[in-house]
Write an enzyme that holds these catalytic residues in place. Structure first.
Site, PDB file in Angstrom:
ATOM      1  N   GLU A  85     -14.382  27.984  -8.642  1.00  7.43           N
ATOM      2  CA  GLU A  85     -13.484  27.718  -9.768  1.00  7.43           C
ATOM      3  C   GLU A  85     -13.892  26.462 -10.537  1.00  7.43           C
ATOM      4  O   GLU A  85     -13.075  25.604 -10.834  1.00  7.43           O
ATOM      5  CB  GLU A  85     -12.034  27.608  -9.276  1.00  7.43           C
TER       6      GLU A  85
ATOM      7  N   ARG B 198      -0.042  23.163  -7.656  1.00  4.05           N
ATOM      8  CA  ARG B 198       0.783  24.159  -6.953  1.00  4.05           C
ATOM      9  C   ARG B 198       1.885  23.485  -6.130  1.00  4.05           C
ATOM     10  O   ARG B 198       2.290  23.995  -5.068  1.00  4.05           O
ATOM     11  CB  ARG B 198      -0.066  25.057  -6.049  1.00  4.05           C
TER      12      ARG B 198
ATOM     13  N   ASP C 292      -6.233  35.460  -2.146  1.00  3.38           N
ATOM     14  CA  ASP C 292      -5.686  34.133  -2.407  1.00  3.38           C
ATOM     15  C   ASP C 292      -4.207  34.005  -2.052  1.00  3.38           C
ATOM     16  O   ASP C 292      -3.368  33.979  -2.951  1.00  3.38           O
ATOM     17  CB  ASP C 292      -5.886  33.792  -3.897  1.00  3.38           C
TER      18      ASP C 292
ATOM     19  N   GLU D 124       2.974  29.192  -3.839  1.00  5.61           N
ATOM     20  CA  GLU D 124       2.354  29.481  -5.133  1.00  5.61           C
ATOM     21  C   GLU D 124       2.599  30.930  -5.560  1.00  5.61           C
ATOM     22  O   GLU D 124       2.840  31.199  -6.731  1.00  5.61           O
ATOM     23  CB  GLU D 124       0.848  29.198  -5.033  1.00  5.61           C
TER      24      GLU D 124
HETATM   25  O1  GCW Z   1      -4.736  29.431  -4.950  1.00  9.19           O
HETATM   26  C1  GCW Z   1      -5.665  29.055  -5.899  1.00  9.19           C
HETATM   27  C2  GCW Z   1      -4.915  28.134  -6.796  1.00  9.19           C
HETATM   28  C3  GCW Z   1      -5.697  26.945  -7.276  1.00  9.19           C
HETATM   29  C4  GCW Z   1      -6.386  26.321  -6.073  1.00  9.19           C
HETATM   30  C5  GCW Z   1      -7.339  27.348  -5.487  1.00  9.19           C
HETATM   31  C6  GCW Z   1      -8.032  26.844  -4.240  1.00  9.19           C
HETATM   32  C7  GCW Z   1      -6.790  24.024  -5.582  1.00  9.19           C
HETATM   33  O2  GCW Z   1      -4.401  28.850  -7.867  1.00  9.19           O
HETATM   34  O3  GCW Z   1      -4.792  26.066  -7.889  1.00  9.19           O
HETATM   35  O4  GCW Z   1      -7.044  25.121  -6.395  1.00  9.19           O
HETATM   36  O5  GCW Z   1      -6.643  28.495  -5.116  1.00  9.19           O
HETATM   37  O6  GCW Z   1      -7.574  27.183  -3.159  1.00  9.19           O
HETATM   38  O7  GCW Z   1      -9.004  26.128  -4.338  1.00  9.19           O
END
Ligand code: GCW
Length: 718
Positions: free
Chosen positions: A305, A182, A379, A407
């Protein structure tokens, strides 16, 4: 002769080009261009004196000598006796400082605060800059320089300042191969291959920039972590950076991969209750502290994730965090454990998952664990309600995680000043202990009397010459630091300071640009996700709109999951008739949102599935209002363009042109967002784009067909 002129011209051009490439950030220190003020400053400052030497005071000395010389356009002398016009720098324990500043004052500023005071001694006017520690004094020097750069008077100074939170931290999502997850401003600034022997000047300037706004901690590597950073070869490189940062008061943290004992330790398991695993982490911590005696600790993304974590072994987040906390505790290190978790198997509303996971663990974490919570429950969207975990874990120290890298807010091509977004979260009332239980009070530790506190933000820094890609993205780095230092500052104050330091003090310029900056976040919400829409961007790369996307492997990676548009209406019912996520808030908070008729419209589609013809406050139907907002967003970008164009010639051409080009991209992309979203949602509302609005000139199929295989910033843990 002509040749010389050509040469001279070239040199000058190269010089000015270089000079205004944005590298200097807000640390410019050019000559004060107001002759009256310049005179005042020159009269007040003749030379500087340091009580002692120390690595930190030496850094302050170099800073003041260079910067004052630049600002005042005169040679600044180092003095060793008190004279008129001396700026005296030191710490509380130095006897001369002690004789000039009261204990009372020092009691107010804690370990890192500072005092800047005009005092008289033997009929001589002097300015004292002091802290309880040398780092406090360094922060005071930067503040003093800020006063000059922003053209404040320095007569009769009496400033006492202490940080709102203890840990003021940047999280880099930088991979070891120098890609940045990102990241939209080039590659990582950490040149691992040349470290530890080659110290890039950027490391020092990075430390200066952070210290100038009080940032005192950095996590160097991506939370999607690679265990290699914990091997000896890399620790030696990390130690070299720690040596650069130390004088500037900055501690290093590392993102730790939970399965490191397997990957680099040769163990069969990473089970936090396994003795071998515990021993491995203790030894690893001991080893790290040999190289970096003031190492901050670990930042951990676990069971999120696809990252490994304690749940792989049927253990809890507390088990995992506490194991690492125990390994670090003998060295006073801390664990920052992220609450950004949502399970692969749970089908419950993603909004609710972090709370469901962590709330029951309140009180189960060691004292040296901080839980890092994103500002909102999903997010880093352009607008989110505050995360329900704030205020919900009184026995646990909770810190915020903001995102500077844009992002979801236009990467590094959109001008979006994020201070209003940060403030919206910090100023939100959780009602955890009745009215006035603001998020800011939860995270500064004052609501529940915690001994550690912190604010962090995902960095937007890369090796682009101007650090952040967009010249205005520097303002977000700046704003974060300033708010972590003082969360009572307003967005307008921060914008004002930043503009004056980064560009000029010209009133018309400052006023115009400030107005643009302050409107920019709401503008972006309008052309991307108005009325509480969220998570409707392109799949995986997150570039541009894709509200139609519905083929991700997980339901909650699909925009359709979040907007739920159908012929009846649009929005996510999170009231009792829906996912009931609202029940995670205090009753006073959920009351504000639960009634479709009184819910703040900014959050309407976060919490309600709203009929297309529902009348909202403006008197318009929801559909018309949605269109109205999307169109207003684009109009505001055009207004920003006009405002900026009017400033041509007021600042350097180089940055003027850069911003102009970027605003052109922003306008194009705002139109893209607007058209794509309006056309797509229209397939459900079946209502026309209201009269008088320019009609989309491309079809929905066109927008749906756009592909971006090389969009920047896609992650991994290399
Ligand atoms: O915002 C999302 C992003 C991921 C990121 C994740 C997180 C580092 O798309 O790229 O990973 O959150 O915060 O862990």
């Amino acid at each position: 002769m002509k040749k010389y002129f050509v040469l001279l011209y070239c040199c000058l051009t190269v010089y000015t080009l270089h000079a205004e490439d944005g590298y200097r950030l807000w640390l410019r220190y050019d000559k004060i261009d107001n002759s009256k003020l310049l005179q005042e400053y020159r009269n007040a400052i003749s030379s500087i004196q340091f009580t002692r030497t120390s690595p930190t005071l030496n850094a302050a000395k170099e800073e003041l000598l260079n910067d004052l010389q630049g600002l005042l356009d005169k040679k600044i002398q180092l003095q060793d006796k008190i004279d008129n016009g001396i700026v005296l720098i030191g710490a509380a324990a130095d006897s001369i400082i002690h004789s000039l500043i009261s204990n009372d004052t020092f009691n107010k500023i804690g370990k890192e605060g500072f005092v800047i005071k005009t005092v008289k001694r033997n009929e001589k006017n002097i300015i004292v800059i002091a802290g309880n520690t040398d780092v406090g004094a360094l922060y005071g020097c930067f503040h003093f320089l800020r006063l000059l750069q922003t053209h404040q008077t320095i007569q009769h100074l009496s400033i006492v300042s202490a940080p709102s939170v203890q840990l003021r931290m940047l999280d880099h999502w930088d991979n070891l191969n120098r890609t940045v997850e990102r990241g939209y401003a080039g590659m990582s600034i950490w040149n691992w291959q040349k470290l530890p022997d080659y110290i890039d000047r950027r490391y020092i300037d990075y430390a200066r920039a952070n210290a100038s706004i009080g940032i005192n901690a950095v996590a160097l590597n991506n939370v999607n972590a690679n265990a290699t950073i914990l091997t000896k070869d890399y620790l030696i490189k990390v130690a070299a950076l720690a040596n650069v940062f130390r004088p500037y008061g900055i501690k290093i943290f590392l993102s730790a991969r939970f399965s490191a004992p397997i990957e680099i330790g040769g163990l069969k398991t990473a089970d936090p209750l396994d003795e071998q695993v515990q021993k491995w982490w203790k030894q690893k911590a001991d080893e790290i502290y040999q190289y970096i005696p003031d190492f901050g600790g670990f930042l951990v993304k676990a069971n999120s994730e696809g990252q490994p974590g304690p749940q792989n072994y049927n253990r809890t987040h507390a088990d995992g965090a506490n194991m690492l906390a125990d390994a670090l505790a003998p060295h006073n290190g801390i664990v920052i454990w992220r609450a950004f978790v949502y399970s692969n198997d749970t089908i419950d509303d993603r909004f609710k998952q972090a709370y469901n996971e962590f709330k029951p663990l309140d009180g189960k974490f060691r004292k040296n664990v901080l839980i890092q919570v994103k500002n909102g429950p999903i997010d880093f969207q352009p607008r989110e309600p505050f995360h329900p975990l704030f205020g919900a874990m009184p026995q646990t120290q909770v810190m915020t995680e903001f995102q500077l890298t844009q992002e979801y807010l236009g990467f590094s091509t959109h001008l979006v000043f994020l201070a209003p977004l940060f403030k919206e979260c910090l100023d939100a009332d959780t009602y955890a202990k009745g009215q006035g239980s603001f998020v800011s009070k939860v995270i500064d530790g004052s609501l529940d009397n915690h001994s550690i506190s912190g604010m962090s933000a995902v960095s937007n820094i890369g090796n682009d010459i101007n650090w952040t890609g967009h010249p205005f993205a520097q303002a977000n780095w700046y704003a974060f630091g300033r708010l972590a230092w003082n969360h009572d500052l307003t967005s307008a104050q921060i914008a004002d300071e930043w503009i004056r330091q980064t560009f000029i003090n010209d009133k018309r310029f400052v006023d115009t640009v400030k107005t643009m900056m302050l409107a920019s976040r709401e503008t972006t919400v309008d052309y991307m996700t108005p009325l509480g829409l969220h998570h409707i961007m392109g799949y995986s790369h997150h570039y541009g709109p894709a509200p139609w996307y519905n083929t991700a492997t997980r339901a909650d990676w699909n925009p359709t999951y979040f907007h739920k548009a159908d012929t009846a209406g649009i929005g996510f019912d999170r009231t009792a008739t829906g996912s009931n996520a609202l029940s995670q808030y205090a009753p006073e908070v959920s009351k504000k949102f639960e009634d479709i008729n009184t819910c703040d419209e900014k959050y309407l589609l976060w919490f309600h599935h709203v009929p297309w013809n529902f009348k909202i406050n403006s008197g318009r139907s929801l559909w018309d209002e949605l269109c109205y907002k999307y169109y207003a967003g684009v109009d505001s970008v055009r207004w920003m363009q006009r405002s900026w164009n009017n400033l041509q010639g007021v600042i350097d051409d180089e940055r003027f042109e850069q911003v102009k080009m970027l605003l052109t991209i922003q306008e194009k992309e705002a139109v893209w967002w607007r058209n794509a979203c309006v056309l797509y949602f229209q397939t459900f509302s079946k209502m026309p784009v209201p009269k008088g609005f320019e009609q989309p000139d491309k079809s929905l199929e066109y927008y749906e067909g756009l592909q971006f295989p090389y969009a920047p910033g896609i992650g991994g843990n290399q």
